[in-house]
Design a protein around this motif. Structure first.
Motif, short mmCIF file in Angstrom:
data_model
loop_
_atom_site.label_atom_id
_atom_site.label_comp_id
_atom_site.label_asym_id
_atom_site.label_seq_id
_atom_site.Cartn_x
_atom_site.Cartn_y
_atom_site.Cartn_z
N VAL A 1 -21.42 -34.11 -36.81
CA VAL A 1 -20.27 -33.52 -36.12
C VAL A 1 -19.62 -34.55 -35.20
CG1 VAL A 1 -19.52 -31.74 -34.49
CG2 VAL A 1 -21.19 -31.17 -36.26
N GLY A 2 -20.43 -35.29 -34.46
CA GLY A 2 -19.88 -36.29 -33.56
C GLY A 2 -19.21 -37.44 -34.28
N ALA A 3 -19.80 -37.89 -35.38
CA ALA A 3 -19.30 -39.08 -36.07
C ALA A 3 -18.15 -38.77 -37.02
CB ALA A 3 -20.44 -39.74 -36.84
N PHE A 4 -18.23 -37.62 -37.71
CA PHE A 4 -17.24 -37.33 -38.76
C PHE A 4 -16.64 -35.93 -38.65
CE2 PHE A 4 -20.17 -40.51 -40.58
CZ PHE A 4 -19.27 -41.52 -40.83
N SER A 5 -16.83 -35.27 -37.53
CA SER A 5 -16.31 -33.91 -37.32
C SER A 5 -16.69 -33.01 -38.49
CB SER A 5 -14.79 -33.94 -37.13
OG SER A 5 -14.33 -32.78 -36.51
N ASP A 6 -17.93 -33.12 -38.94
CA ASP A 6 -18.38 -32.48 -40.18
C ASP A 6 -18.29 -30.96 -40.10
OD1 ASP A 6 -20.44 -31.44 -42.21
OD2 ASP A 6 -20.38 -33.58 -42.65
N VAL B 1 -24.42 -35.70 -25.46
CA VAL B 1 -23.10 -35.45 -26.04
C VAL B 1 -22.30 -36.74 -26.13
CG1 VAL B 1 -20.91 -34.23 -25.73
CG2 VAL B 1 -23.06 -33.04 -25.30
N LEU B 2 -22.32 -37.55 -25.07
CA LEU B 2 -21.61 -38.83 -25.12
C LEU B 2 -22.15 -39.73 -26.22
CD1 LEU B 2 -21.26 -39.60 -21.31
CD2 LEU B 2 -19.40 -39.08 -22.89
N GLY B 3 -23.44 -39.67 -26.46
CA GLY B 3 -24.02 -40.47 -27.54
C GLY B 3 -23.45 -40.09 -28.89
N TRP B 4 -23.23 -38.80 -29.11
CA TRP B 4 -22.62 -38.38 -30.37
C TRP B 4 -21.15 -38.80 -30.44
CZ3 TRP B 4 -25.29 -33.18 -29.14
CH2 TRP B 4 -26.59 -33.19 -29.65
N LEU B 5 -20.44 -38.71 -29.32
CA LEU B 5 -19.02 -39.07 -29.32
C LEU B 5 -18.82 -40.58 -29.52
CD1 LEU B 5 -17.57 -36.88 -26.41
CD2 LEU B 5 -17.85 -36.31 -28.83
N ALA B 6 -19.79 -41.38 -29.13
CA ALA B 6 -19.68 -42.83 -29.32
C ALA B 6 -19.66 -43.22 -30.79
CB ALA B 6 -20.84 -43.53 -28.61
N LEU B 7 -20.06 -42.29 -31.65
CA LEU B 7 -20.13 -42.57 -33.09
C LEU B 7 -18.86 -42.18 -33.84
CD1 LEU B 7 -23.74 -41.19 -33.72
CD2 LEU B 7 -23.07 -43.54 -33.15
N ASN B 8 -17.90 -41.57 -33.15
CA ASN B 8 -16.71 -41.06 -33.84
C ASN B 8 -16.00 -42.15 -34.64
OD1 ASN B 8 -14.54 -39.42 -34.60
ND2 ASN B 8 -13.38 -39.95 -32.77
N ALA B 9 -15.83 -41.91 -35.93
CA ALA B 9 -15.25 -42.92 -36.82
C ALA B 9 -13.73 -42.83 -36.92
CB ALA B 9 -15.86 -42.78 -38.23
N ASP B 10 -13.13 -41.83 -36.27
CA ASP B 10 -11.68 -41.67 -36.37
C ASP B 10 -11.01 -42.35 -35.19
OD1 ASP B 10 -9.09 -40.94 -36.76
OD2 ASP B 10 -9.39 -38.79 -36.48
N LEU B 11 -10.46 -43.52 -35.45
CA LEU B 11 -9.70 -44.25 -34.43
C LEU B 11 -8.24 -44.38 -34.87
CD1 LEU B 11 -12.19 -47.10 -33.40
CD2 LEU B 11 -11.93 -44.80 -32.45
N SER B 12 -7.72 -43.34 -35.52
CA SER B 12 -6.36 -43.38 -36.04
C SER B 12 -5.31 -42.99 -35.02
CB SER B 12 -6.24 -42.45 -37.25
OG SER B 12 -6.45 -41.09 -36.87
N MET B 13 -5.74 -42.52 -33.85
CA MET B 13 -4.79 -42.00 -32.87
C MET B 13 -4.82 -42.86 -31.61
SD MET B 13 -5.55 -37.96 -33.56
CE MET B 13 -6.47 -37.58 -35.05
N VAL B 14 -5.08 -42.26 -30.46
CA VAL B 14 -5.11 -43.00 -29.21
C VAL B 14 -6.15 -44.12 -29.25
CG1 VAL B 14 -5.52 -42.81 -26.72
CG2 VAL B 14 -4.32 -40.97 -27.93
N GLY B 15 -7.32 -43.84 -29.80
CA GLY B 15 -8.42 -44.80 -29.81
C GLY B 15 -8.16 -46.06 -30.60
N GLY B 16 -7.14 -46.05 -31.46
CA GLY B 16 -6.87 -47.22 -32.27
C GLY B 16 -6.33 -48.41 -31.48
#
Length: 263
Positions: free
Chosen positions: A79-84, A164-179
């Motif tokens: 869920v954290g990495a890929f919003s599964d 929770v922050l540990g899971w969010l650090a894995l988010n693979a979607d950097l297509s928006m602000v995070g890019g």
């Protein structure tokens, strides 16, 4: 954008308007899962299997895999990495459903964010009254406040916030602000190029959202950017929204770096 140390609002526009927030509401589920891990009502190693009522495709990896069951902690990682979506439904059912998640949020003082139901058109049970916002809703102010609290480690407990922050650090979607930070989408759980990012994104056909915390050499900022457009009357809405979010990301990069860039 909020300074998580002082809660000072650095930049604010229409921040108190409730909007559809797609998968961003899964943040509340991750808080609930981490809290249940902490007290032992859910074990990290407990195998969770998906059933017919959980099935949903689209976002995520699990529906592409052959494994019928995964440890609870792996479901949360997905869920954290890929919003599964499939892992979301399985975890949501195991922790007691959307109402349990909403009650936890209320108990710990998380405001202006709600996870309304299971993911998908066919996932059961369905709510008696369907929210007009779909899966989740919230305000930019509410999401920024939650991310600021996670950074301060005061959501439920320091250990829960850290998880929770540990899971969010894995988010693979950097297509928006995070890019804007030029990080490796698949590996940025450590500082890189002078910044560290924890974020969650949400996507449906007419919504994009990106909320997170970024730590830089100059300062730390909690941010939340929610966008919505009418697909029918604005067919180019997605491109306009993504362009705007990326420009906001560059401005955010200027705030947290010692050498601001033009945005």
């Amino acid at each position: 954008m909020v300074d998580p140390t002082t809660d000072e609002h650095l930049v604010c526009h229409d921040a108190d308007t409730e909007q559809a927030s797609a998968s961003l509401g899964k943040l509340l589920l991750l808080v609930e899962v981490a809290a249940q891990f902490e007290v032992g009502t859910l074990a990290e190693s407990e195998l969770l299997a998906h059933g017919d009522d959980d099935w949903v495709d689209d976002s995520g990896l699990w529906w592409h895999l052959t494994a019928a069951a995964l440890p609870a902690v792996d479901c949360a990682t997905l869920v954290g990495a890929f919003s599964d979506n499939l892992a979301t439904n399985v975890l949501l059912r195991r922790v007691g459903g959307p109402e349990v998640v909403r009650n936890r949020a209320k108990t710990v003082g998380i405001k202006d964010i709600s996870l309304h139901r299971y993911v998908g058109l066919h996932a059961k049970p369905r709510p008696a009254v369907e929210s007009p916002f779909g899966l989740s809703s919230g305000t930019a102010a509410g999401y920024a406040a939650l991310l600021a609290r996670l950074h301060r480690r005061d959501v439920v407990s320091a250990a829960v916030s850290e998880r929770v922050l540990g899971w969010l650090a894995l988010n693979a979607d950097l297509s928006m602000v995070g890019g804007a930070f030029d990080l490796d989408p698949l590996c940025h759980d450590e500082p890189d190029l002078g910044v560290q990012l924890w974020n969650k994104t949400g996507t449906i056909s007419d919504v994009r959202g990106d909320v997170g915390v970024v730590v830089g050499e100059a300062r730390t900022v909690a941010y939340a950017v929610l966008t919505h457009w009418d697909d029918a009357s604005h067919p180019a809405g997605r491109a306009v929204a993504l362009d705007g979010m990326q420009r906001i990301g560059r401005a955010l990069r200027g705030l947290v770096r010692t050498e601001p860039i033009d945005a």
